[in-house]
Design a protein around this motif. Structure first.
Motif, PDB file in Angstrom:
ATOM      1  N   ARG A   3      42.052  43.933  25.306  1.00 28.44           N
ATOM      2  CA  ARG A   3      42.824  42.774  25.740  1.00 28.44           C
ATOM      3  C   ARG A   3      43.561  43.041  27.045  1.00 28.44           C
ATOM      4  NH1 ARG A   3      44.246  42.420  19.982  1.00 28.44           N
ATOM      5  NH2 ARG A   3      43.200  40.610  19.052  1.00 28.44           N
ATOM      6  N   ASN A   4      44.149  44.233  27.178  1.00 31.17           N
ATOM      7  CA  ASN A   4      44.904  44.522  28.405  1.00 31.17           C
ATOM      8  C   ASN A   4      43.984  44.578  29.616  1.00 31.17           C
ATOM      9  OD1 ASN A   4      44.468  47.599  29.299  1.00 31.17           O
ATOM     10  ND2 ASN A   4      44.452  47.530  27.070  1.00 31.17           N
ATOM     11  N   SER A   5      42.729  45.006  29.427  1.00 33.27           N
ATOM     12  CA  SER A   5      41.768  45.053  30.540  1.00 33.27           C
ATOM     13  C   SER A   5      41.383  43.650  30.991  1.00 33.27           C
ATOM     14  CB  SER A   5      40.521  45.833  30.129  1.00 33.27           C
ATOM     15  OG  SER A   5      40.831  47.167  29.819  1.00 33.27           O
ATOM     16  N   VAL A   6      41.269  42.729  30.018  1.00 36.16           N
ATOM     17  CA  VAL A   6      40.944  41.346  30.356  1.00 36.16           C
ATOM     18  C   VAL A   6      42.050  40.731  31.212  1.00 36.16           C
ATOM     19  CG1 VAL A   6      40.568  39.028  29.418  1.00 36.16           C
ATOM     20  CG2 VAL A   6      39.519  41.005  28.311  1.00 36.16           C
ATOM     21  N   LEU A   7      43.312  40.918  30.799  1.00 39.81           N
ATOM     22  CA  LEU A   7      44.432  40.373  31.570  1.00 39.81           C
ATOM     23  C   LEU A   7      44.563  41.073  32.921  1.00 39.81           C
ATOM     24  CD1 LEU A   7      47.255  39.764  28.932  1.00 39.81           C
ATOM     25  CD2 LEU A   7      45.504  38.209  29.794  1.00 39.81           C
ATOM     26  N   PHE A   8      44.271  42.371  32.943  1.00 37.89           N
ATOM     27  CA  PHE A   8      44.347  43.109  34.213  1.00 37.89           C
ATOM     28  C   PHE A   8      43.339  42.550  35.218  1.00 37.89           C
ATOM     29  CE2 PHE A   8      42.835  46.523  36.987  1.00 37.89           C
ATOM     30  CZ  PHE A   8      44.029  46.951  37.548  1.00 37.89           C
ATOM     31  N   ASP A   9      42.107  42.322  34.787  1.00 31.49           N
ATOM     32  CA  ASP A   9      41.077  41.778  35.682  1.00 31.49           C
ATOM     33  C   ASP A   9      41.443  40.378  36.161  1.00 31.49           C
ATOM     34  OD1 ASP A   9      39.639  44.082  35.388  1.00 31.49           O
ATOM     35  OD2 ASP A   9      38.256  43.281  33.877  1.00 31.49           O
ATOM     36  N   LYS A  10      42.005  39.558  35.264  1.00 37.95           N
ATOM     37  CA  LYS A  10      42.429  38.213  35.660  1.00 37.95           C
ATOM     38  C   LYS A  10      43.577  38.281  36.661  1.00 37.95           C
ATOM     39  CE  LYS A  10      42.739  34.891  32.733  1.00 37.95           C
ATOM     40  NZ  LYS A  10      43.121  34.083  31.546  1.00 37.95           N
ATOM     41  N   SER A  11      44.442  39.256  36.507  1.00 40.94           N
ATOM     42  CA  SER A  11      45.555  39.431  37.442  1.00 40.94           C
ATOM     43  C   SER A  11      45.043  39.754  38.842  1.00 40.94           C
ATOM     44  CB  SER A  11      46.474  40.548  36.952  1.00 40.94           C
ATOM     45  OG  SER A  11      47.477  40.840  37.906  1.00 40.94           O
ATOM     46  N   ILE A  12      44.095  40.674  38.920  1.00 42.99           N
ATOM     47  CA  ILE A  12      43.511  41.023  40.215  1.00 42.99           C
ATOM     48  C   ILE A  12      42.851  39.799  40.847  1.00 42.99           C
ATOM     49  CG2 ILE A  12      41.785  42.442  41.387  1.00 42.99           C
ATOM     50  CD1 ILE A  12      44.165  44.016  40.422  1.00 42.99           C
ATOM     51  N   ALA A  13      42.129  39.012  40.041  1.00 37.75           N
ATOM     52  CA  ALA A  13      41.452  37.817  40.553  1.00 37.75           C
ATOM     53  C   ALA A  13      42.463  36.813  41.104  1.00 37.75           C
ATOM     54  CB  ALA A  13      40.615  37.181  39.452  1.00 37.75           C
ATOM     55  N   ALA A  14      43.593  36.633  40.409  1.00 37.39           N
ATOM     56  CA  ALA A  14      44.626  35.706  40.877  1.00 37.39           C
ATOM     57  C   ALA A  14      45.231  36.183  42.190  1.00 37.39           C
ATOM     58  CB  ALA A  14      45.711  35.559  39.816  1.00 37.39           C
ATOM     59  N   CYS A  15      45.465  37.484  42.290  1.00 32.70           N
ATOM     60  CA  CYS A  15      46.053  38.049  43.517  1.00 32.70           C
ATOM     61  C   CYS A  15      45.109  37.880  44.706  1.00 32.70           C
ATOM     62  CB  CYS A  15      46.378  39.518  43.291  1.00 32.70           C
ATOM     63  SG  CYS A  15      47.237  40.303  44.670  1.00 32.70           S
ATOM     64  N   ILE A  16      43.838  38.186  44.499  1.00 31.36           N
ATOM     65  CA  ILE A  16      42.853  38.052  45.584  1.00 31.36           C
ATOM     66  C   ILE A  16      42.711  36.590  45.994  1.00 31.36           C
ATOM     67  CG2 ILE A  16      40.413  38.324  46.170  1.00 31.36           C
ATOM     68  CD1 ILE A  16      40.378  40.794  44.412  1.00 31.36           C
ATOM     69  N   SER A  17      42.730  35.688  45.032  1.00 39.11           N
ATOM     70  CA  SER A  17      42.629  34.253  45.339  1.00 39.11           C
ATOM     71  C   SER A  17      43.813  33.808  46.197  1.00 39.11           C
ATOM     72  CB  SER A  17      42.582  33.437  44.048  1.00 39.11           C
ATOM     73  OG  SER A  17      41.442  33.752  43.291  1.00 39.11           O
ATOM     74  N   GLY A  18      45.007  34.309  45.882  1.00 37.43           N
ATOM     75  CA  GLY A  18      46.177  33.973  46.680  1.00 37.43           C
ATOM     76  C   GLY A  18      46.059  34.451  48.112  1.00 37.43           C
ATOM     77  N   ILE A  19      45.545  35.679  48.282  1.00 42.03           N
ATOM     78  CA  ILE A  19      45.362  36.223  49.634  1.00 42.03           C
ATOM     79  C   ILE A  19      44.329  35.405  50.405  1.00 42.03           C
ATOM     80  CG2 ILE A  19      44.589  38.241  50.939  1.00 42.03           C
ATOM     81  CD1 ILE A  19      45.646  39.960  48.633  1.00 42.03           C
ATOM     82  N   GLU A  20      43.233  35.057  49.750  1.00 44.73           N
ATOM     83  CA  GLU A  20      42.187  34.269  50.411  1.00 44.73           C
ATOM     84  C   GLU A  20      42.715  32.912  50.858  1.00 44.73           C
ATOM     85  OE1 GLU A  20      39.046  34.130  47.580  1.00 44.73           O
ATOM     86  OE2 GLU A  20      38.217  36.087  48.151  1.00 44.73           O
ATOM     87  N   ILE A  21      43.527  32.285  50.023  1.00 45.71           N
ATOM     88  CA  ILE A  21      44.103  30.986  50.379  1.00 45.71           C
ATOM     89  C   ILE A  21      45.042  31.134  51.573  1.00 45.71           C
ATOM     90  CG2 ILE A  21      45.746  29.222  49.628  1.00 45.71           C
ATOM     91  CD1 ILE A  21      42.963  28.797  48.516  1.00 45.71           C
ATOM     92  N   TYR A  22      45.897  32.154  51.529  1.00 44.88           N
ATOM     93  CA  TYR A  22      46.865  32.349  52.607  1.00 44.88           C
ATOM     94  C   TYR A  22      46.170  32.629  53.940  1.00 44.88           C
ATOM     95  CZ  TYR A  22      51.022  33.846  55.117  1.00 44.88           C
ATOM     96  OH  TYR A  22      52.027  33.940  56.037  1.00 44.88           O
TER      97      TYR A  22
END
Length: 353
Positions: A3-22
């Motif tokens: 479970r922690n790996s699933v949330l960790f991967d989603k966290s990285i995806a959210a962070c990268i998406s934010g950088i791409e948008i910015y």
């Protein structure tokens, strides 16, 4: 997957998406969207940390409430998982997750907490900010830069993960930033909400001084400027077979190229080169003039690549490969370009009956 790996991967995806948008060249809701995604990345990362510390027991990130007894009163001992309107379990919110991690992990510092809280303030009040307020852009850039650095340090410390394959940078460099043109006097007065936020952050910044060398920061200011480069500062690329053959062996930086990479830049063999030259120039012949030009071309490592059968032998057999750029850069100065063929169409006159 845990479970922690699933949330960790989603966290990285959210962070990268934010950088791409910015970092998009033109995006009207840039600062607000980045802030929302960065907050989401932090919340998922903190929950992944809690799950990891609690052996992936999902109950550790659920909101608990007192159990309702048959008498109608709330129990003082027993708790149950609080449900959402749809009946699904509610998970804890960001700041609660931050407090739980801080309680068990001494690495959470005050600047880190204040940075996340400041991002929450922008997220919670995003609807009140106008996109044309330059102060908001400057504030989000400084908060975001610090937050990304904090995020990378937390990932390394909590999960021992290396994220160097990602470009975790907000790009402050551009030909124009609205906040770079702000003057001390402005015709339009900042909104009341922005003034309150700036006042709040000014107090926090005074309490927590920024230092790029420390693990976590509240703000990191980014300064960019253009400077003229001298010839001495220019990067010089020269191909040598061995480090000892360089003029200054101690200053040589090695660059390893695979055969596939080399052939992408130098795809033409000698035969292919001759076919291209013959097609382009009407005066081309493989005569002494051509042989002399080829000898000169082989000296240019940007246009010709030399492959040695034995790289360590001085008199090793060699094969040469050429870049298509050699046509325009080198041979157009030597030969006359073949003129295009003129097509003349004849229209026969038809007598009317």
């Amino acid at each position: 997957m845990a479970r922690n790996s699933v949330l960790f991967d989603k966290s990285i995806a959210a962070c990268i998406s934010g950088i791409e948008i910015y970092n998009k060249p033109d995006f009207r809701y840039r600062e607000e969207t980045f802030t929302i995604l960065m907050i989401n990345a932090w919340e998922l990362l903190l929950k992944a940390k809690i799950l990891k510390d609690n052996k992936n027991q999902v109950q550790s990130i659920y909101v608990k409430e007192p159990k309702k007894l048959r008498s109608g009163e709330k129990s003082t001992k027993q708790t149950i998982v609080k449900k959402s309107r749809s009946g699904n379990p509610l998970s804890i919110e960001l700041l609660r997750a931050l407090d739980l991690v801080a309680f068990t992990d001494g690495s959470i510092t005050a600047p880190l907490k204040e940075n996340i809280v400041a991002l929450c303030e922008i997220r919670d009040n995003a609807i009140h900010f106008k996109n044309d307020e330059p102060e908001l852009g400057k504030l989000v850039l400084e908060l975001g830069t610090a937050s990304l650095k904090n995020y990378l340090n937390a990932v390394k410390m909590w999960f021992d993960k290396d994220l160097s394959r990602y470009n975790f940078y907000l790009m402050p460099m551009s030909f124009f930033h609205e906040f770079e043109s702000m003057n001390s006097f402005s015709i339009s007065k900042p909104s009341i909400q922005l003034e309150k936020l700036m006042s709040y952050l000014s107090e926090k910044v005074a309490q927590h001084k920024s230092d790029p060398d420390q693990e976590y920061n509240l703000l990191l200011r980014v300064e960019t400027k253009f400077v003229k480069s001298s010839v001495e500062d220019a990067l010089i690329v020269k191909q040598v077979r061995r480090r000892e053959e360089a003029e200054d062996p101690d200053s040589v930086q090695e660059v390893i190229l695979t055969e596939e990479n080399v052939l992408l830049k130098f795809p033409w063999t000698h035969r292919e080169l001759c076919l291209r030259l013959k097609k382009r120039y009407d005066t081309f012949k493989q005569d002494s003039k051509f042989k002399e030009s080829i000898r000169e071309l082989k000296k240019d490592t940007m246009l010709c690549h030399t492959r040695f059968a034995n790289p360590f032998a001085e008199k090793s057999a060699r094969t040469y490969f050429y870049s298509p750029n050699c046509i325009a850069i080198f041979f157009d100065k030597i030969y006359k370009i073949q003129p295009p063929l003129k097509v003349v169409s004849k229209v026969a006159a038809v007598d009317e009956a």
